[in-house]
Design a protein around this motif. Structure first.
Motif, PDB file in Angstrom:
ATOM      1  N   TYR A  27       0.847  -1.208   0.000  1.00  0.00           N
ATOM      2  CA  TYR A  27       0.000   0.000   0.000  1.00  0.00           C
ATOM      3  C   TYR A  27       0.877   1.251   0.000  1.00  0.00           C
ATOM      4  CZ  TYR A  27      -2.943   3.691   2.107  1.00  0.00           C
ATOM      5  OH  TYR A  27      -3.585   4.874   2.391  1.00  0.00           O
ATOM      6  N   GLU A  28       1.877   1.269   0.877  1.00  0.00           N
ATOM      7  CA  GLU A  28       2.736   2.444   1.023  1.00  0.00           C
ATOM      8  C   GLU A  28       3.586   2.657  -0.239  1.00  0.00           C
ATOM      9  OE1 GLU A  28       2.339   4.477   3.398  1.00  0.00           O
ATOM     10  OE2 GLU A  28       4.072   5.813   3.168  1.00  0.00           O
ATOM     11  N   LYS A  31       1.316   4.097  -2.804  1.00  0.00           N
ATOM     12  CA  LYS A  31       0.833   5.423  -2.419  1.00  0.00           C
ATOM     13  C   LYS A  31       1.907   6.484  -2.608  1.00  0.00           C
ATOM     14  CE  LYS A  31      -2.877   6.017  -1.502  1.00  0.00           C
ATOM     15  NZ  LYS A  31      -4.102   5.865  -1.792  1.00  0.00           N
ATOM     16  N   THR A  32       3.156   6.142  -2.283  1.00  0.00           N
ATOM     17  CA  THR A  32       4.198   7.172  -2.199  1.00  0.00           C
ATOM     18  C   THR A  32       5.328   7.002  -3.195  1.00  0.00           C
ATOM     19  OG1 THR A  32       5.466   5.916  -0.569  1.00  0.00           O
ATOM     20  CG2 THR A  32       3.772   7.405   0.291  1.00  0.00           C
ATOM     21  N   SER A 146      -0.526  -0.019  11.984  1.00  0.00           N
ATOM     22  CA  SER A 146      -0.810   1.065  11.034  1.00  0.00           C
ATOM     23  C   SER A 146      -2.056   0.763  10.201  1.00  0.00           C
ATOM     24  CB  SER A 146       0.400   1.335  10.131  1.00  0.00           C
ATOM     25  OG  SER A 146       0.494   0.365   9.099  1.00  0.00           O
ATOM     26  N   LEU A 150      -5.086   3.275  10.004  1.00  0.00           N
ATOM     27  CA  LEU A 150      -5.518   3.801   8.706  1.00  0.00           C
ATOM     28  C   LEU A 150      -7.037   3.701   8.550  1.00  0.00           C
ATOM     29  CD1 LEU A 150      -4.615   4.786   5.835  1.00  0.00           C
ATOM     30  CD2 LEU A 150      -4.650   2.384   5.161  1.00  0.00           C
ATOM     31  N   LYS A 154      -9.639   6.824   8.133  1.00  0.00           N
ATOM     32  CA  LYS A 154     -10.515   6.936   6.958  1.00  0.00           C
ATOM     33  C   LYS A 154     -11.994   6.978   7.316  1.00  0.00           C
ATOM     34  CE  LYS A 154      -7.995   5.827   3.041  1.00  0.00           C
ATOM     35  NZ  LYS A 154      -8.124   5.361   1.675  1.00  0.00           N
TER      36      LYS A 154
ATOM     37  N   MET B   1      -5.016  11.338   0.986  1.00  0.00           N
ATOM     38  CA  MET B   1      -4.835   9.892   1.196  1.00  0.00           C
ATOM     39  C   MET B   1      -3.720   9.648   2.211  1.00  0.00           C
ATOM     40  SD  MET B   1      -6.932   8.032  -0.393  1.00  0.00           S
ATOM     41  CE  MET B   1      -8.170   9.264  -0.051  1.00  0.00           C
ATOM     42  N   PRO B   2      -4.047   9.059   3.323  1.00  0.00           N
ATOM     43  CA  PRO B   2      -3.005   8.901   4.336  1.00  0.00           C
ATOM     44  C   PRO B   2      -1.934   7.886   3.935  1.00  0.00           C
ATOM     45  CG  PRO B   2      -5.207   8.313   5.180  1.00  0.00           C
ATOM     46  CD  PRO B   2      -5.329   8.508   3.721  1.00  0.00           C
ATOM     47  N   SER B   3      -0.710   8.228   4.278  1.00  0.00           N
ATOM     48  CA  SER B   3       0.418   7.296   4.210  1.00  0.00           C
ATOM     49  C   SER B   3       0.479   6.615   5.579  1.00  0.00           C
ATOM     50  CB  SER B   3       1.689   8.094   3.948  1.00  0.00           C
ATOM     51  OG  SER B   3       2.783   7.564   4.645  1.00  0.00           O
ATOM     52  N   ILE B   4       1.127   5.451   5.662  1.00  0.00           N
ATOM     53  CA  ILE B   4       1.241   4.815   6.976  1.00  0.00           C
ATOM     54  C   ILE B   4       2.050   5.704   7.925  1.00  0.00           C
ATOM     55  CG2 ILE B   4       0.946   2.448   6.126  1.00  0.00           C
ATOM     56  CD1 ILE B   4       3.960   2.054   6.532  1.00  0.00           C
ATOM     57  N   PHE B   5       2.847   6.616   7.349  1.00  0.00           N
ATOM     58  CA  PHE B   5       3.641   7.494   8.222  1.00  0.00           C
ATOM     59  C   PHE B   5       2.840   8.713   8.709  1.00  0.00           C
ATOM     60  CE2 PHE B   5       6.744   5.048   5.790  1.00  0.00           C
ATOM     61  CZ  PHE B   5       7.360   4.414   6.861  1.00  0.00           C
TER      62      PHE B   5
END
Lengths: 293, 220
Positions: A27-28, A31-32, A146, A150, A154, B1-5
């Motif tokens: 997911y991370e 996402k990033t 986490s 999350l 949400k 959108m949230p990151s786990i951090f």
């Protein structure tokens, strides 16, 4: 890759034939744009800050500027009397240690918030000490935590100003409970149930800080959050399943948050903050304002 | 959108992500906008910031940021004492009711030793996130999530083309650009995807009609 529900997490877990920590890493990454190594190293950094904050709170002189907190964690850690077992006593002291470091302008990792930053470090360091969990496994535990955090971000809120202390220490306890279950080999259903029990135990918990300071009752609610996490994990690992699915528990949490009066959401206008003694403390500390020169 | 951090983190100095971490960031942005060692700071705290500031270390966080400390720097706790040692003079004003501003807002005016000054207003939005809402009287809106170039220039035709040209020359991608005007001056806020080398800023500064250029770097 969207994660909006525990159902989504279970589906990805099945599709990818992966554990919850692996799903969260994926997911991370998506996402990033970070690499797998960057994600893991990022969590390792958080873990190290958590461990350091526990150690600092137990070693340093931690007295808050208001004077309300004064080395409480050390008192609990070193107390000759223990009500249950020594490791339970230590777990509570660790959460209080981080809360004190936070109140005294020390370095912490907000998880999910600064006000609730004692719970997950206490859970993880206690698991490392009592169950011999190593650093890499502890990172997996944090990734499970986490996932729960999350879902709450949400579908409800982790902010005291929106969901009271239920949002802060309630969420942290749920995150911690799920991490404990994972680290002791629990399955996904048990991880889900543990998070449910912890939220249910904190449902409606108000945020009523004395004089608006992140000190009292925050430090005690962090300590109780650790107990909540271990209690919920114990029940779930014993095979007791939550009647209400996690996704619905979180929606209930959101409903309760909306029904709570703003006076009970971090504004220091209700509850403990509105007692005669708290008002006196507030007058004494907050209005002694030095505005430099 | 949230990151786990966003869930595990940020790493910060307590006690409050809004009142401490966000406040330190605001001070740090003001320092970058001044672009020199500050000698004097005038700070106005509004609303919730004004009410909680001692208890949540908002004063120490903002002064620490002005001194160049980041939100996870343990020296924040001692920033007022460090300011005295470094010769930074400061004063705080408190305004309890400013309904038009976000509950956690501050106006920061910094002066360097050479007689230059910069004034900004910013808000701390929660979780350590910030928004800058005013610079030198211009209404702005940016959150310092990426490298941001702040420019004040004469409002002349072609200015945007010249400036974006100077940026594009070095293969820097502009993510967002906001322009506003006040009388004969224009303010530009340019968010870019990467760090900006000094020679790009130098080139923009060399245009005769440009009065002010600063790069604000994101703070994590």
């Amino acid at each position: 890759m969207e994660i909006n529900s525990f159902e989504d997490i279970l589906r990805y877990s099945e599709q990818m034939n992966a554990t919850i920590p692996e799903v969260m890493i994926e997911y991370e990454i998506r996402k990033t744009g970070k690499s797998r190594e960057q994600v893991i190293e990022g969590v390792r950094k958080i873990l190290n800050v958590m461990i350091e904050s526990v150690n600092n709170g137990l070693a340093r002189d931690v007295k808050s500027p208001s004077g309300l907190l004064n080395n409480f964690a050390k008192k609990v850690y070193n107390a000759k009397v223990n009500v249950l077992t020594v490791n339970f006593q230590k777990a509570i002291a660790r959460a209080m240690a981080v809360s004190e470091v936070n109140a005294c302008m020390g370095r912490i990792a907000a998880a999910p918030t600064a006000g609730s930053s004692g719970i997950i470090p206490a859970v993880i360091t206690t698991m490392m000490e009592e169950h011999g969990i190593d650093e890499d496994r502890a990172i997996e535990g944090l990734l499970v935590a986490s996932a729960i955090g999350l879902l709450i971000v949400k579908n409800a809120s982790v902010a005291g100003s929106e969901a009271g202390c239920m949002g802060e220490t309630g969420s942290a306890a749920a995150m911690g409970a799920s991490a404990i279950v994972y680290l002791l080999g629990g399955n996904n259903k048990q991880i889900e149930s543990a998070a449910c029990f912890a939220i249910e135990g904190a449902m409606g918990l108000v945020c009523d800080p004395i004089a608006g300071l992140v000190e009292i009752p925050c430090i005690f609610r962090n300590a109780i959050g650790v107990a909540n996490a271990f209690t919920s994990a114990q029940i779930a690992l014993s095979g007791v399943e939550s009647i209400i699915p996690l996704d619905e528990v979180i929606l209930a949490m959101n409903e309760v948050a909306e029904l709570m009066s703003p006076k009970l959401k971090e504004t220091a206008q209700g509850g403990l903050a509105n007692t005669k003694t708290a008002r006196e403390i507030q007058r004494r500390f907050i209005y002694q304002i030095d505005i430099g020169k | 959108m949230p990151s786990i951090f966003d869930i595990l983190g940020p790493v910060m100095i307590g006690p409050s992500s809004s009142h401490t971490a966000g406040a330190a960031k605001l001070g740090y942005v003001a320092r970058q906008l001044l672009g020199a060692e500050p000698g004097r700071a005038e700070i106005t705290l509004y609303n919730s910031f004004a009410r909680t500031y001692k208890g949540h270390g908002t004063d120490r966080a903002i002064i620490g940021g002005i001194l160049g400390m980041k939100p996870d720097d343990e020296m924040l706790r001692d920033s007022l004492e460090i300011a005295k040692k470094m010769g930074l003079k400061y004063e705080f004003k408190l305004i309890m009711k400013a309904p038009k501003l976000h509950p956690n807002s501050a106006r920061i005016k910094l002066h360097d030793l050479g007689g230059n000054s910069i004034e900004m207003v910013g808000s701390s939005l929660g979780g350590g996130r910030i928004e800058i809402v005013e610079i030198e009287g211009f209404k702005v809106s940016f959150s310092v999530m990426t490298h941001t170039i702040v420019i004040i220039a004469d409002d002349i035709p072609g200015s945007i083309a010249h400036i974006s040209g100077a940026i594009a020359e070095k293969n820097i991608n502009i993510a967002n650009m906001f322009v506003s005007r006040e009388e004969k001056l224009a303010n530009m806020i340019i968010e870019v995807d990467q760090d900006v080398p000094e020679d790009v800023l130098k080139k923009i500064r060399s245009f005769g009609w440009v009065h002010y250029v600063r790069l604000v770097e994101p703070i994590f």
